[in-house]
Design a protein around this motif. Structure first.
Motif, PDB file in Angstrom:
ATOM      1  N   GLU A  59       0.826  -1.208   0.000  1.00 53.54           N
ATOM      2  CA  GLU A  59       0.000   0.000   0.000  1.00 53.54           C
ATOM      3  C   GLU A  59       0.861   1.258   0.000  1.00 53.54           C
ATOM      4  O   GLU A  59       1.822   1.391   0.756  1.00 53.54           O
ATOM      5  CB  GLU A  59      -0.912  -0.002   1.230  1.00 53.54           C
ATOM      6  CG  GLU A  59      -1.924   1.117   1.250  1.00 53.54           C
ATOM      7  CD  GLU A  59      -2.885   0.997   2.412  1.00 53.54           C
ATOM      8  OE1 GLU A  59      -4.111   0.966   2.189  1.00 53.54           O
ATOM      9  OE2 GLU A  59      -2.410   0.902   3.567  1.00 53.54           O
ATOM     10  N   TYR A  60       0.476   2.206  -0.864  1.00 53.77           N
ATOM     11  CA  TYR A  60       1.148   3.493  -0.959  1.00 53.77           C
ATOM     12  C   TYR A  60       0.112   4.618  -1.043  1.00 53.77           C
ATOM     13  O   TYR A  60      -1.003   4.422  -1.544  1.00 53.77           O
ATOM     14  CB  TYR A  60       2.015   3.573  -2.223  1.00 53.77           C
ATOM     15  CG  TYR A  60       3.228   2.682  -2.232  1.00 53.77           C
ATOM     16  CD1 TYR A  60       4.429   3.107  -1.667  1.00 53.77           C
ATOM     17  CD2 TYR A  60       3.179   1.422  -2.820  1.00 53.77           C
ATOM     18  CE1 TYR A  60       5.552   2.297  -1.697  1.00 53.77           C
ATOM     19  CE2 TYR A  60       4.305   0.602  -2.845  1.00 53.77           C
ATOM     20  CZ  TYR A  60       5.484   1.044  -2.284  1.00 53.77           C
ATOM     21  OH  TYR A  60       6.592   0.239  -2.306  1.00 53.77           O
ATOM     22  N   GLU A  61       0.519   5.761  -0.595  1.00 54.94           N
ATOM     23  CA  GLU A  61      -0.237   6.983  -0.854  1.00 54.94           C
ATOM     24  C   GLU A  61       0.283   7.588  -2.159  1.00 54.94           C
ATOM     25  O   GLU A  61       1.480   7.546  -2.441  1.00 54.94           O
ATOM     26  CB  GLU A  61      -0.057   7.979   0.288  1.00 54.94           C
ATOM     27  CG  GLU A  61      -0.891   9.236   0.157  1.00 54.94           C
ATOM     28  CD  GLU A  61      -0.828  10.116   1.382  1.00 54.94           C
ATOM     29  OE1 GLU A  61      -1.527  11.151   1.405  1.00 54.94           O
ATOM     30  OE2 GLU A  61      -0.078   9.779   2.321  1.00 54.94           O
ATOM     31  N   ILE A  62      -0.617   8.120  -2.974  1.00 57.14           N
ATOM     32  CA  ILE A  62      -0.219   8.784  -4.211  1.00 57.14           C
ATOM     33  C   ILE A  62      -0.157  10.285  -3.960  1.00 57.14           C
ATOM     34  O   ILE A  62      -1.150  10.908  -3.572  1.00 57.14           O
ATOM     35  CB  ILE A  62      -1.198   8.471  -5.363  1.00 57.14           C
ATOM     36  CG1 ILE A  62      -1.190   6.966  -5.660  1.00 57.14           C
ATOM     37  CG2 ILE A  62      -0.813   9.253  -6.619  1.00 57.14           C
ATOM     38  CD1 ILE A  62      -2.158   6.565  -6.768  1.00 57.14           C
ATOM     39  N   ILE A  63       1.020  10.845  -4.161  1.00 59.53           N
ATOM     40  CA  ILE A  63       1.267  12.272  -3.976  1.00 59.53           C
ATOM     41  C   ILE A  63       1.266  12.945  -5.343  1.00 59.53           C
ATOM     42  O   ILE A  63       1.849  12.426  -6.301  1.00 59.53           O
ATOM     43  CB  ILE A  63       2.622  12.511  -3.277  1.00 59.53           C
ATOM     44  CG1 ILE A  63       2.683  11.727  -1.965  1.00 59.53           C
ATOM     45  CG2 ILE A  63       2.856  13.994  -3.037  1.00 59.53           C
ATOM     46  CD1 ILE A  63       1.618  12.125  -0.964  1.00 59.53           C
ATOM     47  N   ASN A  64       0.636  14.092  -5.451  1.00 56.19           N
ATOM     48  CA  ASN A  64       0.451  14.749  -6.740  1.00 56.19           C
ATOM     49  C   ASN A  64       1.315  15.997  -6.888  1.00 56.19           C
ATOM     50  O   ASN A  64       1.484  16.772  -5.939  1.00 56.19           O
ATOM     51  CB  ASN A  64      -1.023  15.144  -6.912  1.00 56.19           C
ATOM     52  CG  ASN A  64      -1.957  13.977  -6.622  1.00 56.19           C
ATOM     53  OD1 ASN A  64      -1.751  12.882  -7.122  1.00 56.19           O
ATOM     54  ND2 ASN A  64      -2.966  14.216  -5.790  1.00 56.19           N
ATOM     55  N   GLU A  65       1.858  16.163  -8.092  1.00 56.66           N
ATOM     56  CA  GLU A  65       2.645  17.344  -8.424  1.00 56.66           C
ATOM     57  C   GLU A  65       2.318  17.763  -9.853  1.00 56.66           C
ATOM     58  O   GLU A  65       2.088  16.917 -10.717  1.00 56.66           O
ATOM     59  CB  GLU A  65       4.150  17.046  -8.332  1.00 56.66           C
ATOM     60  CG  GLU A  65       4.671  16.752  -6.937  1.00 56.66           C
ATOM     61  CD  GLU A  65       4.806  17.993  -6.083  1.00 56.66           C
ATOM     62  OE1 GLU A  65       4.782  19.106  -6.653  1.00 56.66           O
ATOM     63  OE2 GLU A  65       4.944  17.860  -4.860  1.00 56.66           O
ATOM     64  N   ASP A  66       2.297  19.068 -10.110  1.00 56.22           N
ATOM     65  CA  ASP A  66       2.080  19.558 -11.469  1.00 56.22           C
ATOM     66  C   ASP A  66       3.322  19.289 -12.316  1.00 56.22           C
ATOM     67  O   ASP A  66       4.451  19.546 -11.881  1.00 56.22           O
ATOM     68  CB  ASP A  66       1.782  21.058 -11.468  1.00 56.22           C
ATOM     69  CG  ASP A  66       0.425  21.369 -10.848  1.00 56.22           C
ATOM     70  OD1 ASP A  66      -0.451  20.489 -10.890  1.00 56.22           O
ATOM     71  OD2 ASP A  66       0.260  22.488 -10.321  1.00 56.22           O
ATOM     72  N   GLU A  67       3.107  18.804 -13.531  1.00 57.98           N
ATOM     73  CA  GLU A  67       4.232  18.487 -14.402  1.00 57.98           C
ATOM     74  C   GLU A  67       5.062  19.714 -14.732  1.00 57.98           C
ATOM     75  O   GLU A  67       6.275  19.625 -14.926  1.00 57.98           O
ATOM     76  CB  GLU A  67       3.738  17.832 -15.695  1.00 57.98           C
ATOM     77  CG  GLU A  67       4.861  17.326 -16.581  1.00 57.98           C
ATOM     78  CD  GLU A  67       4.360  16.637 -17.834  1.00 57.98           C
ATOM     79  OE1 GLU A  67       4.957  15.627 -18.244  1.00 57.98           O
ATOM     80  OE2 GLU A  67       3.351  17.109 -18.411  1.00 57.98           O
ATOM     81  N   CYS A  68       4.426  20.878 -14.788  1.00 59.00           N
ATOM     82  CA  CYS A  68       5.158  22.102 -15.132  1.00 59.00           C
ATOM     83  C   CYS A  68       6.278  22.398 -14.141  1.00 59.00           C
ATOM     84  O   CYS A  68       7.258  23.071 -14.474  1.00 59.00           O
ATOM     85  CB  CYS A  68       4.190  23.286 -15.215  1.00 59.00           C
ATOM     86  SG  CYS A  68       3.337  23.674 -13.668  1.00 59.00           S
ATOM     87  N   GLU A  69       6.162  21.875 -12.910  1.00 57.30           N
ATOM     88  CA  GLU A  69       7.218  22.083 -11.925  1.00 57.30           C
ATOM     89  C   GLU A  69       8.519  21.411 -12.351  1.00 57.30           C
ATOM     90  O   GLU A  69       9.600  21.809 -11.916  1.00 57.30           O
ATOM     91  CB  GLU A  69       6.773  21.537 -10.565  1.00 57.30           C
ATOM     92  CG  GLU A  69       5.565  22.224  -9.956  1.00 57.30           C
ATOM     93  CD  GLU A  69       5.852  23.669  -9.588  1.00 57.30           C
ATOM     94  OE1 GLU A  69       7.004  23.955  -9.208  1.00 57.30           O
ATOM     95  OE2 GLU A  69       4.934  24.501  -9.696  1.00 57.30           O
ATOM     96  N   PHE A  70       8.406  20.398 -13.195  1.00 55.90           N
ATOM     97  CA  PHE A  70       9.590  19.651 -13.611  1.00 55.90           C
ATOM     98  C   PHE A  70      10.134  20.144 -14.948  1.00 55.90           C
ATOM     99  O   PHE A  70      11.133  19.636 -15.442  1.00 55.90           O
ATOM    100  CB  PHE A  70       9.262  18.163 -13.705  1.00 55.90           C
ATOM    101  CG  PHE A  70       8.798  17.588 -12.408  1.00 55.90           C
ATOM    102  CD1 PHE A  70       9.711  17.091 -11.492  1.00 55.90           C
ATOM    103  CD2 PHE A  70       7.450  17.554 -12.079  1.00 55.90           C
ATOM    104  CE1 PHE A  70       9.286  16.565 -10.282  1.00 55.90           C
ATOM    105  CE2 PHE A  70       7.016  17.032 -10.884  1.00 55.90           C
ATOM    106  CZ  PHE A  70       7.940  16.539  -9.975  1.00 55.90           C
ATOM    107  N   ASP A  71       9.468  21.128 -15.548  1.00 55.71           N
ATOM    108  CA  ASP A  71       9.925  21.694 -16.808  1.00 55.71           C
ATOM    109  C   ASP A  71      10.872  22.865 -16.609  1.00 55.71           C
ATOM    110  O   ASP A  71      11.442  23.381 -17.554  1.00 55.71           O
ATOM    111  CB  ASP A  71       8.726  22.172 -17.636  1.00 55.71           C
ATOM    112  CG  ASP A  71       7.886  21.015 -18.132  1.00 55.71           C
ATOM    113  OD1 ASP A  71       8.460  19.938 -18.365  1.00 55.71           O
ATOM    114  OD2 ASP A  71       6.660  21.188 -18.271  1.00 55.71           O
TER     115      ASP A  71
END
Length: 420
Positions: free
Chosen positions: A268-280
């Motif tokens: 079991e894992y929690e899914i953490i969300n990030e905007d892709e633009c942060e990695f651009d």
């Protein structure tokens, strides 16, 4: 999917991770190839335009991390999670019957992940969660891939199933006030009695001996019996028949039944969300994600080695685009973008569905749109072995009703397309 804080993962070499990510070229019968060539020629121009349009659509990336506490993944916290057991949004009216089974082996499907994705424009979708289930048998996955190309989507048997559940703000299960998120929120406590083996599906079958253990299927009852319930069942029966039965002993055996007995669930894992633009923002130096497991140079070398497996020019081009996109954040396991113009990032060009392959909503008859895709990196976190018969996929794309329609069923079945 709401934004959350970035996670911190231990590093491993990309070579070790990719052992669990086997992406192979897509092979079909000659007759199917001929049909696809005609269709691809007709749609090639429009696909290029769609790809250009979808680049402007904001994408949310999903990463996994171990939950920091025991309450964050409970259903009244409306989690995004992978592995373990589902946090059912409607805890009573669960999918049942054949809906919970793999259409090929008739075994109850295993919970893969769920995505909390409310739509603010509609009152009926104030709460909205999508649940994905999969048969862990690679044989069934390959059969499903074959069905995708040879049967109409509404008639095809499935080994991957998606369910959509949505609730208005005012509903019987949750407060209209958002959870505090500090561990003090309480669940309503009501819910269906679940299978003691898998902890996933309705436990509508009861052990004939102890009359306490519940199961979703005869297969899970047999597995529980062989794994130890035979002994616990005899103890419970002895305690109940004895006039001097110990309350402590009864409580101990009851507590054992409350635990999910299966040892084959994915971790079991929690899914953490990030905007892709942060990695651009900065791709020239180190990866922008603080939990990057490997440098960009090492990642490029590994991907170039895998690229040699693809001989078709279209597949090479598709795979190159895929790896360039994924390399921005190699740990991502999910890509979410619900928009009429959004499209998945396909690893393999020849395995894409056409409009005919994507069914209309079975409830309202309206169009289905792409909502998110699941990446093979999730298999690494699940600890899936790199064996010939091990579970494997290139990507799983999920399509849902564009209108997110309201129907009488609490859990409405949606559509998943798998590339292997």
């Amino acid at each position: 999917m709401p934004d959350e804080a970035a996670m911190d993962l231990d590093g491993d070499s990309m070579e070790e991770q990719l052992k669990a990510i086997q992406i192979s070229s897509f092979e079909e019968d000659e007759e199917e190839d001929q049909d696809e060539e005609v269709e691809e020629d007709a749609d090639s121009n429009s696909d290029d335009v769609d790809d250009d349009d979808s680049e402007a659509e904001p994408v949310t990336l999903g990463f996994v991390e171990k939950p920091k506490n025991g309450w964050s993944l409970l259903r009244h916290m409306f989690p995004c999670k992978a592995g373990g057991v589902p946090a059912w949004l409607d805890p009573i009216n669960l999918p049942s019957g054949k809906s919970s089974l793999c259409d090929f082996c008739q075994t109850p499907l295993q919970f893969l992940l769920q995505v909390y994705a409310p739509i603010s424009e509609k009152e009926s979708t104030f709460h909205r969660t999508l649940f994905v289930f999969m048969c862990p048998s690679m044989k069934c996955i390959l059969q499903y891939k074959h069905e995708q190309w040879n049967c109409p989507p509404e008639k095809a048997s499935q080994s991957v199933k998606v369910f959509r559940c949505q609730l208005a703000r005012s509903n019987p299960f949750y407060s209209s006030v958002p959870p505090r998120g500090d561990g003090t929120d309480n669940s309503s406590g009501i819910g269906a009695q679940l299978c003691n083996w898998c902890g996933t599906w309705n436990g509508d079958k009861v052990c004939s001996s102890c009359r306490k253990a519940r199961y979703c299927s005869e297969k899970h009852q047999a597995m529980h019996w062989r794994s130890g319930h035979k002994l616990v069942c005899q103890q419970m029966k002895t305690y109940s028949e004895s006039s001097n039965s110990s309350t402590v002993n009864n409580r101990r055996t009851s507590n054992e039944l409350e635990k999910v007995a299966s040892n084959t669930l994915w971790p079991e894992y929690e899914i953490i969300n990030e905007d892709e633009c942060e990695f651009d923002m900065d791709m020239s130096g180190a990866n922008g994600y603080s939990g990057s497991m490997v440098s960009n140079d090492r990642s490029d070398e590994t991907f170039k080695a895998l690229l040699k497996n693809f001989e078709a020019d279209d597949d090479k081009k598709s795979w190159t685009s895929f790896q360039e996109c994924i390399s921005k954040a190699p740990e991502q396991v999910l890509r979410y973008c619900r928009s009429p113009r959004a499209k998945p990032v396909w690893p393999i060009s020849s395995g894409q569905p056409s409009q005919v392959d994507t069914p209309k909503c079975r409830y309202c008859g309206g169009p289905s749109v792409f909502e998110f895709q699941i990446l093979p990196q999730l298999l690494y976190y699940f600890g899936v072995k790199d064996d010939v018969d091990s579970l494997d996929w290139s990507t799983v794309a999920v399509y849902t009703c564009e209108a997110s329609c309201e129907a009488s069923l609490s859990y409405k079945e949606e559509f998943a397309w798998i590339q292997v």
